[in-house]
Design an enzyme around this catalytic site. Structure first.
Site, PDB file in Angstrom:
ATOM      1  N   GLY A  70       0.812  -1.229   0.000  1.00  0.00           N
ATOM      2  CA  GLY A  70       0.000   0.000   0.000  1.00  0.00           C
ATOM      3  C   GLY A  70       0.838   1.269   0.000  1.00  0.00           C
TER       4      GLY A  70
ATOM      5  N   LYS B  43     -10.155  -3.490  12.458  1.00  0.00           N
ATOM      6  CA  LYS B  43      -8.968  -3.080  13.224  1.00  0.00           C
ATOM      7  C   LYS B  43      -8.828  -3.902  14.508  1.00  0.00           C
ATOM      8  CE  LYS B  43      -7.117  -0.274  10.429  1.00  0.00           C
ATOM      9  NZ  LYS B  43      -5.865  -0.673   9.768  1.00  0.00           N
TER      10      LYS B  43
ATOM     11  N   LEU C  17       1.481   3.673  -2.110  1.00  0.00           N
ATOM     12  CA  LEU C  17       1.092   4.951  -2.721  1.00  0.00           C
ATOM     13  C   LEU C  17      -0.013   5.631  -1.916  1.00  0.00           C
ATOM     14  CD1 LEU C  17       1.260   3.920  -6.488  1.00  0.00           C
ATOM     15  CD2 LEU C  17       2.965   5.135  -5.135  1.00  0.00           C
TER      16      LEU C  17
ATOM     17  N   TYR D  29     -14.812  -0.620   9.720  1.00  0.00           N
ATOM     18  CA  TYR D  29     -13.388  -0.295   9.849  1.00  0.00           C
ATOM     19  C   TYR D  29     -12.885  -0.734  11.230  1.00  0.00           C
ATOM     20  CZ  TYR D  29      -9.211   2.755   9.869  1.00  0.00           C
ATOM     21  OH  TYR D  29      -7.932   3.257   9.938  1.00  0.00           O
TER      22      TYR D  29
ATOM     23  N   GLN E 199      -1.464   7.329   1.926  1.00  0.00           N
ATOM     24  CA  GLN E 199      -1.013   8.495   2.690  1.00  0.00           C
ATOM     25  C   GLN E 199       0.251   8.202   3.494  1.00  0.00           C
ATOM     26  OE1 GLN E 199      -3.190   9.730   6.105  1.00  0.00           O
ATOM     27  NE2 GLN E 199      -2.659  11.881   5.891  1.00  0.00           N
TER      28      GLN E 199
HETATM   29  C1  AKB Z   1      -9.668   7.443   9.445  1.00  0.00           C
HETATM   30  O1  AKB Z   1     -10.173   8.538   9.694  1.00  0.00           O
HETATM   31  O2  AKB Z   1     -10.299   6.490   8.972  1.00  0.00           O
HETATM   32  C2  AKB Z   1      -8.208   7.239   9.785  1.00  0.00           C
HETATM   33  C3  AKB Z   1      -8.049   6.658  11.145  1.00  0.00           C
HETATM   34  C4  AKB Z   1      -8.132   7.526  12.325  1.00  0.00           C
HETATM   35  O3  AKB Z   1      -7.848   5.486  11.275  1.00  0.00           O
HETATM   36  N1  AKB Z   1      -7.504   8.472   9.656  1.00  0.00           N
END
Ligand code: AKB
Length: 318
Positions: free
Chosen positions: A8, A146, A10, A142, A12
């Protein structure tokens, strides 16, 4: 770390981590990969680069073997807002990619780093000074990936002895590559719009606190954790780390010190606001400080000064 494979690249973090690591470990010892190739990229032109889809574990293993890598930094993942819009894809990429990368690390005896996030916390987590070890019941896809990722990394360490390490990143702010599809992205966009238009219409509500960090501090954290004495690491996956906690009107006030007429308005996006509301206001990074000496250089004021200076040059603004 001697020979490092990154996925990954490329994105941020990768766009800055690759040159940072090449400065420390040598150009040929940092193998950058990404699912795509782009024109005029220092990541691609500055050293070895391979096209790699992280869902293709076989190719990942071949690249690690070909370059004799001893470390893997796995960055490829969807961020929170995109993951919420495409939950099935987020599961596939965030978990499938991580599983493949951990398997390759296990088979090739590589040290391993992957970022977790403040998104690994949820509405039932203590909101202020969120402890290292606490309730983790995220309300987003997300966050689910995680937390699962943190557990999977712990499992590979305990079961197979893979040297897995990680941090829970706050929102990362940088002038090089823009983030793609996160909840904290407003804190990057605001600098671009301040310089280009003198105003910013913010999708996050005034008064919504989130942890943030300037990219230079994030890059140093990755290297320092990977080079830390393993006997001192109690937590491994994943350390709370932060540099500052602010809400939109505070970053706006800081920008106003440099651009007097700058104005912030609000047009709240319910999806991203909902995600932000489920995250901590501020996290406690004492364990990272104690176990591997985590520290930061930038606060909101010094970051704002540097961001505006660097972006002016980048955007060719006088
Ligand atoms: C997002 O906003 O999804 C990320 C993070 C805090 O994991 N920057």
């Amino acid at each position: 770390m001697k020979k490092i494979l990154l996925t990954g690249c490329l994105g941020q973090i990768g766009s800055e981590l690759v040159p940072h690591l090449r400065n420390i470990y040598g150009n040929d010892n940092v193998i950058a990969t990404d699912i795509r190739r782009i024109e005029n990229s220092s990541v691609i032109e500055g050293g070895p680069f391979e096209v790699l889809d992280v869902l293709d574990g076989k190719s990942m293993a071949e690249i690690v073997k070909k370059h004799n890598c001893d470390s893997i930094i796995h960055l490829a993942a969807l961020l929170s807002a995109v993951a919420e819009a495409k939950p099935a894809l987020a599961w596939e990429i965030n978990m499938g990619g991580l599983f493949n990368a951990l398997e390759v690390a296990r088979e090739n005896k590589c040290a391993f780093f992957t970022p977790s996030s403040i998104g690994a916390f949820g509405p039932s987590t203590p909101k202020i000074k969120t402890p290292q070890d606490t309730i983790q019941r995220p309300a987003t896809m997300y966050g689910v990936t995680k937390v699962s990722g943190e557990l999977l990394c712990d499992y590979y360490y305990k079961k197979f002895g893979v040297d897995t390490r990680g941090v829970r990143f706050p929102g990362l702010i940088s002038y090089v590559a823009e983030p793609g599809g996160g909840t904290t992205d407003y804190a990057v966009d605001i600098y671009y719009k301040a310089l280009q238009e003198g105003k910013y219409n913010c999708y996050i509500k005034e008064g919504t606190y989130m942890d943030m960090m300037y990219m230079e501090d994030a890059l140093n954290a990755i290297v320092n954790l990977m080079e830390a004495d393993p006997s001192k690491l109690i937590h491994r996956n994943s350390f709370n780390i932060t540099a500052m906690s602010f809400e939109p009107s505070q970053i706006a006030a800081e920008i106003k010190k440099h651009i007097k007429n700058f104005e912030i308005t609000y047009d709240v996006d319910p999806i991203r606001q909902g995600i932000a509301d489920s995250w901590p206001d501020s996290i406690d990074d004492t364990c990272a400080k104690e176990e591997w000496g985590f520290k930061t250089k930038y606060d909101l004021s010094s970051m704002t000064e540097d961001m505006l200076l660097k972006l002016k040059t980048k955007l060719n603004i006088r």
